[in-house]
Design a protein around this motif. Structure first.
Motif, PDB file in Angstrom:
ATOM      1  N   MET A   1     -52.816  17.278 -24.996  1.00  0.00           N
ATOM      2  CA  MET A   1     -52.389  15.939 -25.297  1.00  0.00           C
ATOM      3  C   MET A   1     -51.512  15.454 -24.151  1.00  0.00           C
ATOM      4  SD  MET A   1     -52.577  13.473 -27.449  1.00  0.00           S
ATOM      5  CE  MET A   1     -53.591  14.398 -28.559  1.00  0.00           C
ATOM      6  N   ARG A   2     -51.898  14.357 -23.572  1.00  0.00           N
ATOM      7  CA  ARG A   2     -51.123  13.803 -22.462  1.00  0.00           C
ATOM      8  C   ARG A   2     -50.177  12.703 -22.911  1.00  0.00           C
ATOM      9  NH1 ARG A   2     -54.984  13.523 -17.136  1.00  0.00           N
ATOM     10  NH2 ARG A   2     -55.443  15.743 -17.054  1.00  0.00           N
ATOM     11  N   ALA A   3     -50.565  11.951 -23.949  1.00  0.00           N
ATOM     12  CA  ALA A   3     -49.715  10.865 -24.444  1.00  0.00           C
ATOM     13  C   ALA A   3     -50.112  10.495 -25.853  1.00  0.00           C
ATOM     14  CB  ALA A   3     -49.841   9.646 -23.528  1.00  0.00           C
ATOM     15  N   GLY A   4     -49.118  10.027 -26.611  1.00  0.00           N
ATOM     16  CA  GLY A   4     -49.376   9.538 -27.960  1.00  0.00           C
ATOM     17  C   GLY A   4     -49.324  10.614 -29.015  1.00  0.00           C
ATOM     18  N   THR A   5     -49.331  10.156 -30.242  1.00  0.00           N
ATOM     19  CA  THR A   5     -49.398  11.043 -31.408  1.00  0.00           C
ATOM     20  C   THR A   5     -50.550  10.535 -32.273  1.00  0.00           C
ATOM     21  OG1 THR A   5     -47.736   9.687 -32.501  1.00  0.00           O
ATOM     22  CG2 THR A   5     -46.961  11.682 -31.404  1.00  0.00           C
ATOM     23  N   PRO A   6     -51.765  10.868 -31.884  1.00  0.00           N
ATOM     24  CA  PRO A   6     -52.933  10.285 -32.548  1.00  0.00           C
ATOM     25  C   PRO A   6     -53.162  10.807 -33.961  1.00  0.00           C
ATOM     26  CG  PRO A   6     -53.621  12.008 -31.070  1.00  0.00           C
ATOM     27  CD  PRO A   6     -52.136  11.826 -30.858  1.00  0.00           C
ATOM     28  N   VAL A   7     -53.808   9.970 -34.725  1.00  0.00           N
ATOM     29  CA  VAL A   7     -54.349  10.384 -36.015  1.00  0.00           C
ATOM     30  C   VAL A   7     -55.853  10.473 -35.802  1.00  0.00           C
ATOM     31  CG1 VAL A   7     -54.705   9.730 -38.420  1.00  0.00           C
ATOM     32  CG2 VAL A   7     -52.510   9.235 -37.291  1.00  0.00           C
ATOM     33  N   THR A   8     -56.410  11.646 -36.028  1.00  0.00           N
ATOM     34  CA  THR A   8     -57.848  11.835 -35.835  1.00  0.00           C
ATOM     35  C   THR A   8     -58.476  12.311 -37.136  1.00  0.00           C
ATOM     36  OG1 THR A   8     -57.637  14.124 -35.122  1.00  0.00           O
ATOM     37  CG2 THR A   8     -57.551  12.450 -33.411  1.00  0.00           C
ATOM     38  N   ARG A   9     -59.733  11.953 -37.292  1.00  0.00           N
ATOM     39  CA  ARG A   9     -60.519  12.435 -38.429  1.00  0.00           C
ATOM     40  C   ARG A   9     -61.883  12.855 -37.900  1.00  0.00           C
ATOM     41  NH1 ARG A   9     -60.220   7.416 -42.404  1.00  0.00           N
ATOM     42  NH2 ARG A   9     -60.765   6.454 -40.449  1.00  0.00           N
ATOM     43  N   CYS A  10     -62.401  13.904 -38.504  1.00  0.00           N
ATOM     44  CA  CYS A  10     -63.711  14.407 -38.103  1.00  0.00           C
ATOM     45  C   CYS A  10     -64.464  14.792 -39.365  1.00  0.00           C
ATOM     46  CB  CYS A  10     -63.533  15.616 -37.190  1.00  0.00           C
ATOM     47  SG  CYS A  10     -65.065  16.248 -36.527  1.00  0.00           S
ATOM     48  N   ARG A  11     -65.716  14.347 -39.463  1.00  0.00           N
ATOM     49  CA  ARG A  11     -66.536  14.675 -40.634  1.00  0.00           C
ATOM     50  C   ARG A  11     -67.936  15.030 -40.169  1.00  0.00           C
ATOM     51  NH1 ARG A  11     -69.962  11.594 -43.895  1.00  0.00           N
ATOM     52  NH2 ARG A  11     -69.311   9.716 -42.825  1.00  0.00           N
ATOM     53  N   ASP A  12     -68.347  16.254 -40.465  1.00  0.00           N
ATOM     54  CA  ASP A  12     -69.694  16.677 -40.104  1.00  0.00           C
ATOM     55  C   ASP A  12     -70.707  15.930 -40.949  1.00  0.00           C
ATOM     56  OD1 ASP A  12     -68.764  18.416 -38.194  1.00  0.00           O
ATOM     57  OD2 ASP A  12     -68.797  20.154 -39.521  1.00  0.00           O
ATOM     58  N   HIS A  13     -71.795  15.559 -40.318  1.00  0.00           N
ATOM     59  CA  HIS A  13     -72.850  14.824 -41.003  1.00  0.00           C
ATOM     60  C   HIS A  13     -74.041  15.732 -41.308  1.00  0.00           C
ATOM     61  CE1 HIS A  13     -76.529  12.317 -41.017  1.00  0.00           C
ATOM     62  NE2 HIS A  13     -75.795  11.520 -41.758  1.00  0.00           N
ATOM     63  N   TRP A  26     -66.358  10.971 -35.771  1.00  0.00           N
ATOM     64  CA  TRP A  26     -65.000  11.250 -35.302  1.00  0.00           C
ATOM     65  C   TRP A  26     -64.317   9.930 -35.011  1.00  0.00           C
ATOM     66  CZ3 TRP A  26     -62.589  10.261 -30.560  1.00  0.00           C
ATOM     67  CH2 TRP A  26     -61.421  10.977 -30.292  1.00  0.00           C
ATOM     68  N   ASP A  27     -63.043   9.829 -35.355  1.00  0.00           N
ATOM     69  CA  ASP A  27     -62.264   8.660 -34.949  1.00  0.00           C
ATOM     70  C   ASP A  27     -60.868   9.086 -34.547  1.00  0.00           C
ATOM     71  OD1 ASP A  27     -61.158   9.110 -37.476  1.00  0.00           O
ATOM     72  OD2 ASP A  27     -61.325   7.029 -38.111  1.00  0.00           O
ATOM     73  N   CYS A  28     -60.192   8.198 -33.790  1.00  0.00           N
ATOM     74  CA  CYS A  28     -58.899   8.542 -33.206  1.00  0.00           C
ATOM     75  C   CYS A  28     -58.102   7.266 -32.938  1.00  0.00           C
ATOM     76  CB  CYS A  28     -59.140   9.299 -31.906  1.00  0.00           C
ATOM     77  SG  CYS A  28     -57.653   9.854 -31.060  1.00  0.00           S
ATOM     78  N   THR A  29     -56.806   7.352 -33.140  1.00  0.00           N
ATOM     79  CA  THR A  29     -55.918   6.235 -32.812  1.00  0.00           C
ATOM     80  C   THR A  29     -55.354   6.423 -31.407  1.00  0.00           C
ATOM     81  OG1 THR A  29     -54.046   7.381 -33.822  1.00  0.00           O
ATOM     82  CG2 THR A  29     -55.307   5.871 -35.245  1.00  0.00           C
ATOM     83  N   ARG A  30     -54.495   5.524 -30.989  1.00  0.00           N
ATOM     84  CA  ARG A  30     -53.931   5.467 -29.635  1.00  0.00           C
ATOM     85  C   ARG A  30     -53.495   6.846 -29.133  1.00  0.00           C
ATOM     86  NH1 ARG A  30     -51.863   1.205 -26.744  1.00  0.00           N
ATOM     87  NH2 ARG A  30     -50.388   1.791 -25.134  1.00  0.00           N
ATOM     88  N   SER A  31     -54.038   7.232 -27.964  1.00  0.00           N
ATOM     89  CA  SER A  31     -53.698   8.536 -27.370  1.00  0.00           C
ATOM     90  C   SER A  31     -54.344   8.685 -26.006  1.00  0.00           C
ATOM     91  CB  SER A  31     -54.162   9.679 -28.280  1.00  0.00           C
ATOM     92  OG  SER A  31     -55.552   9.595 -28.476  1.00  0.00           O
ATOM     93  N   LYS A  32     -53.950   9.744 -25.331  1.00  0.00           N
ATOM     94  CA  LYS A  32     -54.557  10.134 -24.056  1.00  0.00           C
ATOM     95  C   LYS A  32     -54.598  11.658 -24.043  1.00  0.00           C
ATOM     96  CE  LYS A  32     -54.087   9.631 -19.048  1.00  0.00           C
ATOM     97  NZ  LYS A  32     -53.274   9.028 -17.965  1.00  0.00           N
ATOM     98  N   PHE A  33     -55.801  12.214 -23.835  1.00  0.00           N
ATOM     99  CA  PHE A  33     -55.948  13.662 -23.867  1.00  0.00           C
ATOM    100  C   PHE A  33     -57.108  14.081 -22.981  1.00  0.00           C
ATOM    101  CE2 PHE A  33     -58.350  11.789 -27.308  1.00  0.00           C
ATOM    102  CZ  PHE A  33     -59.577  12.408 -27.223  1.00  0.00           C
ATOM    103  N   GLU A  34     -57.119  15.360 -22.603  1.00  0.00           N
ATOM    104  CA  GLU A  34     -58.228  15.919 -21.822  1.00  0.00           C
ATOM    105  C   GLU A  34     -59.070  16.784 -22.751  1.00  0.00           C
ATOM    106  OE1 GLU A  34     -59.077  18.305 -17.641  1.00  0.00           O
ATOM    107  OE2 GLU A  34     -57.030  17.857 -18.251  1.00  0.00           O
ATOM    108  N   TRP A  35     -60.396  16.622 -22.652  1.00  0.00           N
ATOM    109  CA  TRP A  35     -61.308  17.378 -23.501  1.00  0.00           C
ATOM    110  C   TRP A  35     -62.246  18.203 -22.626  1.00  0.00           C
ATOM    111  CZ3 TRP A  35     -60.897  18.472 -28.356  1.00  0.00           C
ATOM    112  CH2 TRP A  35     -61.977  19.052 -29.011  1.00  0.00           C
ATOM    113  N   HIS A  36     -62.329  19.490 -22.921  1.00  0.00           N
ATOM    114  CA  HIS A  36     -63.212  20.415 -22.210  1.00  0.00           C
ATOM    115  C   HIS A  36     -64.422  20.680 -23.108  1.00  0.00           C
ATOM    116  CE1 HIS A  36     -59.970  21.112 -19.377  1.00  0.00           C
ATOM    117  NE2 HIS A  36     -59.175  21.257 -20.416  1.00  0.00           N
ATOM    118  N   TYR A  37     -65.602  20.334 -22.650  1.00  0.00           N
ATOM    119  CA  TYR A  37     -66.813  20.432 -23.459  1.00  0.00           C
ATOM    120  C   TYR A  37     -67.397  21.836 -23.437  1.00  0.00           C
ATOM    121  CZ  TYR A  37     -66.592  15.516 -24.271  1.00  0.00           C
ATOM    122  OH  TYR A  37     -66.168  14.285 -24.688  1.00  0.00           O
TER     123      TYR A  37
END
Length: 147
Positions: A1-13, A26-37
């Protein structure tokens, strides 16, 4: 996490029977982060927007209706200004040395046009014999290929 305190939700379909591919919301509120796939991912932005930046500093803003591909092994910085909602189609990559054996096994078990393949037909015939045999023996074949 680089910035913010996001609220995220994830639901498998949904997911494939072998678990190698799946779909998730997946959804997310204000934030900045790095994701490694750790798998290939194709996303469709359903709502909001996000700015994604690759390891070379190239940025692109994804908005509602945009589609993007994030390959296995890549890293991206995600910057969500307000909110973003996506559907992701994910797929675990098969190592190159295992692609041919996996294709052969799928063909043998599935057959052409989705019909029962050789392994499925053999298993059905064997199912009638095994209960009468008094015991069940399983054989596992491991294919060793250099990586």
């Amino acid at each position: 996490m680089r910035a913010g305190t996001p609220v995220t939700r994830c639901r498998d379909h949904s997911a494939t029977r072998d678990g190698a591919a799946w779909t998730t919301f997946w959804d997310c509120t204000r934030s900045k982060f790095e994701w490694h796939y750790q798998f290939d991912e194709v996303v469709v932005i359903l709502e909001g927007s996000v700015r994604v930046t690759d390891c070379h500093g190239m940025s692109r803003t994804l908005c509602q209706g945009d589609v993007a591909y994030f390959p296995y092994g890549s890293s991206w910085v995600w910057e969500v200004d307000h909110y973003v909602r996506k559907i992701a189609f994910c797929h675990e990559s098969i190592p190159p040395a295992m692609r041919l054996p996996v294709r052969v096994m799928r063909r043998l078990s599935r057959g052409p046009h989705g019909k029962a393949g050789l392994l499925t037909r053999f298993g059905k015939r064997l199912a009638h014999v095994l209960p009468r045999a008094g015991r069940v023996t399983a054989t596992v074949v491991l294919i060793g290929l250099p990586l």
